[in-house]
Write an enzyme that holds these catalytic residues in place. Structure first.
Site, PDB file in Angstrom:
ATOM      1  N   ARG A   6      53.465 -73.014  61.269  1.00 28.22           N
ATOM      2  CA  ARG A   6      52.899 -71.664  61.318  1.00 28.22           C
ATOM      3  C   ARG A   6      52.453 -71.321  62.738  1.00 28.22           C
ATOM      4  NH1 ARG A   6      51.355 -68.857  57.096  1.00 28.22           N
ATOM      5  NH2 ARG A   6      51.154 -70.746  55.828  1.00 28.22           N
ATOM      6  N   GLU A  47      59.625 -75.757  57.662  1.00 32.94           N
ATOM      7  CA  GLU A  47      59.323 -74.398  57.187  1.00 32.94           C
ATOM      8  C   GLU A  47      58.639 -73.621  58.299  1.00 32.94           C
ATOM      9  OE1 GLU A  47      55.617 -72.570  54.653  1.00 32.94           O
ATOM     10  OE2 GLU A  47      56.452 -74.485  54.004  1.00 32.94           O
ATOM     11  N   THR A  88      55.800 -68.319  53.172  1.00 34.64           N
ATOM     12  CA  THR A  88      55.166 -67.006  52.998  1.00 34.64           C
ATOM     13  C   THR A  88      56.223 -65.927  52.780  1.00 34.64           C
ATOM     14  OG1 THR A  88      53.566 -67.829  54.635  1.00 34.64           O
ATOM     15  CG2 THR A  88      53.207 -65.621  53.793  1.00 34.64           C
ATOM     16  N   LYS A 108      54.879 -75.845  44.233  1.00 36.70           N
ATOM     17  CA  LYS A 108      53.935 -76.030  45.339  1.00 36.70           C
ATOM     18  C   LYS A 108      52.541 -75.718  44.805  1.00 36.70           C
ATOM     19  CE  LYS A 108      52.484 -73.292  49.333  1.00 36.70           C
ATOM     20  NZ  LYS A 108      52.896 -72.218  50.275  1.00 36.70           N
ATOM     21  N   GLY A 143      45.332 -77.928  52.931  1.00 33.39           N
ATOM     22  CA  GLY A 143      44.245 -78.876  53.109  1.00 33.39           C
ATOM     23  C   GLY A 143      44.639 -80.311  52.862  1.00 33.39           C
ATOM     24  N   GLY A 196      50.630 -78.757  57.359  1.00 32.22           N
ATOM     25  CA  GLY A 196      50.488 -77.633  58.265  1.00 32.22           C
ATOM     26  C   GLY A 196      49.684 -77.973  59.497  1.00 32.22           C
ATOM     27  N   SER A 197      48.402 -77.609  59.484  1.00 34.61           N
ATOM     28  CA  SER A 197      47.580 -77.780  60.680  1.00 34.61           C
ATOM     29  C   SER A 197      47.358 -79.234  61.058  1.00 34.61           C
ATOM     30  CB  SER A 197      46.231 -77.075  60.487  1.00 34.61           C
ATOM     31  OG  SER A 197      45.549 -77.598  59.366  1.00 34.61           O
TER      32      SER A 197
END
Length: 212
Positions: free
Chosen positions: A19, A42, A71, A131, A161, A181-182
């Site tokens: 992202r 992704e 998204t 998901k 998370g 992700g992060s």
């Protein structure tokens, strides 16, 4: 409802969520992630010029890589994803029109669900995998309770998370896929930094799940 494409057998059940990725850095970051052993990538559509990044990544990586978008909220975006060469469609929700369009393009789909009602609706609409999002709110216990009544052969993922530190707990809940992700990528990171995190995630996967 026509089912979407089956979820492919990956070396590791990991999806890198990039992202905020920009087209200028897309290939370098994606190649670093893929070289670390993560084959599914992704690019969320709320990133800068996401379809340009997806197209560049799809051209750069081997055909066995599973490249796509996250998204994805509208059928028109499914068409654009297909034009860019993406095969993986990830969404935060379950939407019949999006799923129908994805099936038309024979895409691998991973819609977001949070409740049993949403999970079974996604199954009825032909989802390749589920998901569970945000997984950190449900936790392994919540997912395990729903996993007990879902089709045994259905791939189930935890996203939101979740980091490599959580693999063992979610494995016990029947989770076989993880969206990172992060914990893996944040805008401004170099390809080398992302590659290092991706290698750590791949090693944690091998430790928790073993490797064929």
């Amino acid at each position: 409802m026509t089912p979407t494409a089956p979820f492919p057998r990956l070396q590791r059940g990991l999806v890198a969520i990039l992202r905020g990725l920009t087209p200028a850095e897309a290939v370098g970051v994606a190649e670093a992630v893929h070289a670390a052993g993560i084959e599914a990538i992704e690019v969320p559509l709320n990133s800068p010029e996401p379809f340009s990044s997806i197209a560049a990544i799809a051209r750069a990586l081997p055909a066995t890589a599973l490249v796509g978008a996250g998204t994805v909220l509208a059928p028109a975006d499914v068409d654009r994803l297909s034009e860019a060469g993406g095969r993986l469609l990830v969404s935060p929700n379950i939407d019949a029109a999006v799923m129908e369009r994805a099936a038309r393009h024979a895409m691998v789909t991973m819609p977001g669900v949070f409740t049993p009602t949403e999970a079974f609706r996604a199954v009825a609409l032909g989802a390749s995998a589920l998901k569970f999002f945000p997984a950190s709110v449900l936790g392994p216990g919540g997912i395990a309770a729903m996993r007990a009544v879902l089709p045994k052969d259905l791939a189930v993922g935890a996203v939101g998370g979740v980091s490599e530190k959580d693999f063992a707990g979610y494995k016990a809940a029947g989770v076989s896929l993880f969206g990172l992700g992060s914990s893996l990528f944040k805008p401004g990171m170099t390809a080398a930094e992302v590659g290092k995190r991706a290698r750590a995630a791949a090693e944690a996967w091998d430790s928790a799940f073993g490797q064929d």
